[in-house]
Design an enzyme around this catalytic site. Structure first.
Site, PDB file in Angstrom:
ATOM      1  N   TRP A  11      49.113  37.645  32.774  1.00 22.81           N
ATOM      2  CA  TRP A  11      49.063  38.446  34.001  1.00 22.81           C
ATOM      3  C   TRP A  11      49.441  37.599  35.224  1.00 22.81           C
ATOM      4  O   TRP A  11      50.373  37.913  35.967  1.00 22.81           O
ATOM      5  CB  TRP A  11      47.659  39.040  34.143  1.00 22.81           C
ATOM      6  CG  TRP A  11      47.404  39.881  35.366  1.00 22.81           C
ATOM      7  CD1 TRP A  11      48.286  40.252  36.345  1.00 22.81           C
ATOM      8  CD2 TRP A  11      46.149  40.478  35.726  1.00 22.81           C
ATOM      9  NE1 TRP A  11      47.658  41.039  37.293  1.00 22.81           N
ATOM     10  CE2 TRP A  11      46.344  41.191  36.938  1.00 22.81           C
ATOM     11  CE3 TRP A  11      44.878  40.482  35.144  1.00 22.81           C
ATOM     12  CZ2 TRP A  11      45.312  41.884  37.575  1.00 22.81           C
ATOM     13  CZ3 TRP A  11      43.851  41.193  35.782  1.00 22.81           C
ATOM     14  CH2 TRP A  11      44.078  41.881  36.980  1.00 22.81           C
ATOM     15  N   ASP A  46      49.708  37.881  25.349  1.00 18.69           N
ATOM     16  CA  ASP A  46      49.570  39.254  25.835  1.00 18.69           C
ATOM     17  C   ASP A  46      50.127  39.350  27.251  1.00 18.69           C
ATOM     18  O   ASP A  46      49.667  38.661  28.156  1.00 18.69           O
ATOM     19  CB  ASP A  46      48.096  39.686  25.837  1.00 18.69           C
ATOM     20  CG  ASP A  46      47.931  41.125  26.331  1.00 18.69           C
ATOM     21  OD1 ASP A  46      48.142  42.046  25.526  1.00 18.69           O
ATOM     22  OD2 ASP A  46      47.622  41.321  27.525  1.00 18.69           O
ATOM     23  N   TYR A  51      53.263  43.307  35.025  1.00 17.97           N
ATOM     24  CA  TYR A  51      52.877  42.008  35.580  1.00 17.97           C
ATOM     25  C   TYR A  51      54.074  41.368  36.285  1.00 17.97           C
ATOM     26  O   TYR A  51      55.033  40.928  35.649  1.00 17.97           O
ATOM     27  CB  TYR A  51      52.372  41.061  34.492  1.00 17.97           C
ATOM     28  CG  TYR A  51      51.122  41.508  33.775  1.00 17.97           C
ATOM     29  CD1 TYR A  51      50.263  42.467  34.313  1.00 17.97           C
ATOM     30  CD2 TYR A  51      50.778  40.964  32.541  1.00 17.97           C
ATOM     31  CE1 TYR A  51      49.113  42.868  33.651  1.00 17.97           C
ATOM     32  CE2 TYR A  51      49.636  41.358  31.867  1.00 17.97           C
ATOM     33  CZ  TYR A  51      48.806  42.309  32.420  1.00 17.97           C
ATOM     34  OH  TYR A  51      47.680  42.701  31.750  1.00 17.97           O
ATOM     35  N   GLN A 168      42.206  47.223  24.093  1.00 16.38           N
ATOM     36  CA  GLN A 168      42.085  46.094  25.014  1.00 16.38           C
ATOM     37  C   GLN A 168      41.239  46.530  26.209  1.00 16.38           C
ATOM     38  O   GLN A 168      41.720  47.221  27.094  1.00 16.38           O
ATOM     39  CB  GLN A 168      43.473  45.624  25.480  1.00 16.38           C
ATOM     40  CG  GLN A 168      43.391  44.404  26.361  1.00 16.38           C
ATOM     41  CD  GLN A 168      44.750  43.883  26.812  1.00 16.38           C
ATOM     42  OE1 GLN A 168      44.881  43.409  27.927  1.00 16.38           O
ATOM     43  NE2 GLN A 168      45.757  43.977  25.958  1.00 16.38           N
ATOM     44  N   LYS A 207      35.430  26.464  38.486  1.00 17.40           N
ATOM     45  CA  LYS A 207      36.311  25.908  39.525  1.00 17.40           C
ATOM     46  C   LYS A 207      36.254  26.724  40.825  1.00 17.40           C
ATOM     47  O   LYS A 207      36.844  26.342  41.820  1.00 17.40           O
ATOM     48  CB  LYS A 207      37.762  25.897  39.019  1.00 17.40           C
ATOM     49  CG  LYS A 207      37.938  25.275  37.642  1.00 17.40           C
ATOM     50  CD  LYS A 207      37.793  23.757  37.693  1.00 17.40           C
ATOM     51  CE  LYS A 207      37.773  23.135  36.302  1.00 17.40           C
ATOM     52  NZ  LYS A 207      38.966  23.374  35.522  1.00 17.40           N
ATOM     53  N   GLY A 274      43.719  33.709  30.403  1.00 19.08           N
ATOM     54  CA  GLY A 274      44.853  33.359  31.250  1.00 19.08           C
ATOM     55  C   GLY A 274      44.832  31.890  31.625  1.00 19.08           C
ATOM     56  O   GLY A 274      43.779  31.243  31.634  1.00 19.08           O
ATOM     57  N   ARG A 276      47.366  29.104  34.282  1.00 24.58           N
ATOM     58  CA  ARG A 276      48.541  28.958  35.148  1.00 24.58           C
ATOM     59  C   ARG A 276      49.106  27.543  35.122  1.00 24.58           C
ATOM     60  O   ARG A 276      50.178  27.290  35.640  1.00 24.58           O
ATOM     61  CB  ARG A 276      48.176  29.346  36.585  1.00 24.58           C
ATOM     62  CG  ARG A 276      47.677  30.780  36.685  1.00 24.58           C
ATOM     63  CD  ARG A 276      47.200  31.140  38.074  1.00 24.58           C
ATOM     64  NE  ARG A 276      48.301  31.302  39.009  1.00 24.58           N
ATOM     65  CZ  ARG A 276      48.147  31.791  40.244  1.00 24.58           C
ATOM     66  NH1 ARG A 276      46.952  32.167  40.665  1.00 24.58           N
ATOM     67  NH2 ARG A 276      49.176  31.912  41.047  1.00 24.58           N
ATOM     68  N   GLN A 280      44.864  23.697  32.343  1.00 30.09           N
ATOM     69  CA  GLN A 280      43.908  24.798  32.190  1.00 30.09           C
ATOM     70  C   GLN A 280      43.814  25.236  30.729  1.00 30.09           C
ATOM     71  O   GLN A 280      42.748  25.626  30.255  1.00 30.09           O
ATOM     72  CB  GLN A 280      44.309  25.975  33.081  1.00 30.09           C
ATOM     73  CG  GLN A 280      44.141  25.698  34.569  1.00 30.09           C
ATOM     74  CD  GLN A 280      44.594  26.860  35.434  1.00 30.09           C
ATOM     75  OE1 GLN A 280      45.387  27.703  35.023  1.00 30.09           O
ATOM     76  NE2 GLN A 280      44.090  26.897  36.663  1.00 30.09           N
TER      77      GLN A 280
END
Length: 309
Positions: A11, A46, A51, A168, A207, A274, A276, A280
């Site tokens: 996403w 996914d 998105y 989902q 975080k 997710g 980025r 991570q």
């Protein structure tokens, strides 16, 4: 499909400048992040057409070009956009026929492993939409078909037409409404469940601070989310401290504990996570194997019961 316990959620890598954006994102870093996830053994991605208004699918395709092993690729339909980037929704056959071809092209694949109706909206078009997805499956354009954000009644309507491979839904320590009816229904009917937002869109990663939230870009949708604003925010950040304490005993991050809590539920097949940046991915990867003890889970339940939202 035999899925790893966590999958890569695409996403945020759709980038900025659309209604449900997470702010700007560097595409090269997104590609490196996906490659890192695949190198570490995650075997499914996914995404969704909406998105980044098609952009996430294009970034996923870039990452797949050089992937050492090809993952399962899941995407979604029903949310579309006009030239001015405003979003509309359609489950009409003609619209979905355009969507599937666009997604196949953007992803650079001949077949989509799991094609999902993103939202049961417009609700009056659910049957037409599901009939169309079943036809795509017969045509070999998709291997499996699933739904996202559907209620039990909406799933029953779809089941009259064709079997549902998966649901989902959102599911996390802070969003548990599916426990009452939806998860038992899925278990009873052998419908797989891949839950999204197990870390509540970054809130439970450890975080996030009130200061960081205040500095989020104007086009980050989380600025308006109730869980990211008071009065809920202070309670949620206290929950993160408990996740941190539990995680510290095992050498894992708070987000891993939050994901593991969702995977305790026997109705959950796997969780969408997710990322980025490549680091991570490294941080959340232990969620593939880490499991909470009954005592640790009870501690989290106790906090939530004593501190209702």
């Amino acid at each position: 499909m035999d899925l790893t316990a966590i999958g890569y959620g695409a996403w945020a890598i759709g980038g900025g400048n659309w209604e449900f954006a997470w702010g700007a994102q560097d595409d090269d870093e997104s590609v490196r992040t996906i490659e890192r996830a695949l190198d570490l053994g995650i075997n499914w991605i996914d995404t969704a057409a909406i998105y980044g208004l098609g952009h996430s699918e294009e970034v996923v395709a870039k990452a797949l070009k050089h992937a050492s092993h090809k993952p399962y690729v899941f995407t979604k339909c029903s949310m579309r956009w006009h030239e001015d980037r405003s979003i509309y929704r359609s489950l009409k056959t003609a619209s979905l026929e355009e969507e599937i071809e666009n997604s196949l092209r953007r992803l650079g694949v001949d077949t989509i492993d799991l094609y999902q109706i993103h939202w049961p909206n417009p609700e009056a078009e659910i049957e037409e939409g599901w009939e169309t997805l079943a036809r795509f499956q017969e045509q070999g354009k998709v291997r499996y078909i699933g739904v996202s954000n559907f209620s039990v009644e909406q799933m029953k309507r779809a089941q009259k037409i064709a079997p549902i491979t998966s649901l989902q839904p959102p599911y996390s320590l802070l969003r548990r409404d599916i426990e009452a009816e939806i998860l038992p229904f899925c278990r009873e009917h052998n419908i797989g469940v891949i839950n999204y937002s197990p870390m509540v869109s970054g809130l439970l990663t450890g975080k996030m601070t009130a200061e960081r939230i205040a500095q989020m870009p104007a086009d980050d949708w989380r600025r308006k989310s109730p869980n990211f604003t008071e009065p809920k925010l202070s309670r949620n950040l206290k929950l993160v401290e408990i996740l941190r304490e539990i995680g510290k005993e095992h050498g894992v991050e708070p987000g891993v504990v939050a994901i593991a809590w969702t995977l305790r539920n026997p109705a959950i097949t796997a969780a969408i996570v997710g990322a980025r940046r490549p680091d991570q991915v490294d941080g959340v990867l232990p969620a593939s194997t880490f499991r909470l003890s009954d005592a640790e889970a009870a501690r989290l339940e106790r906090f939530l019961a004593e501190n209702p939202a």
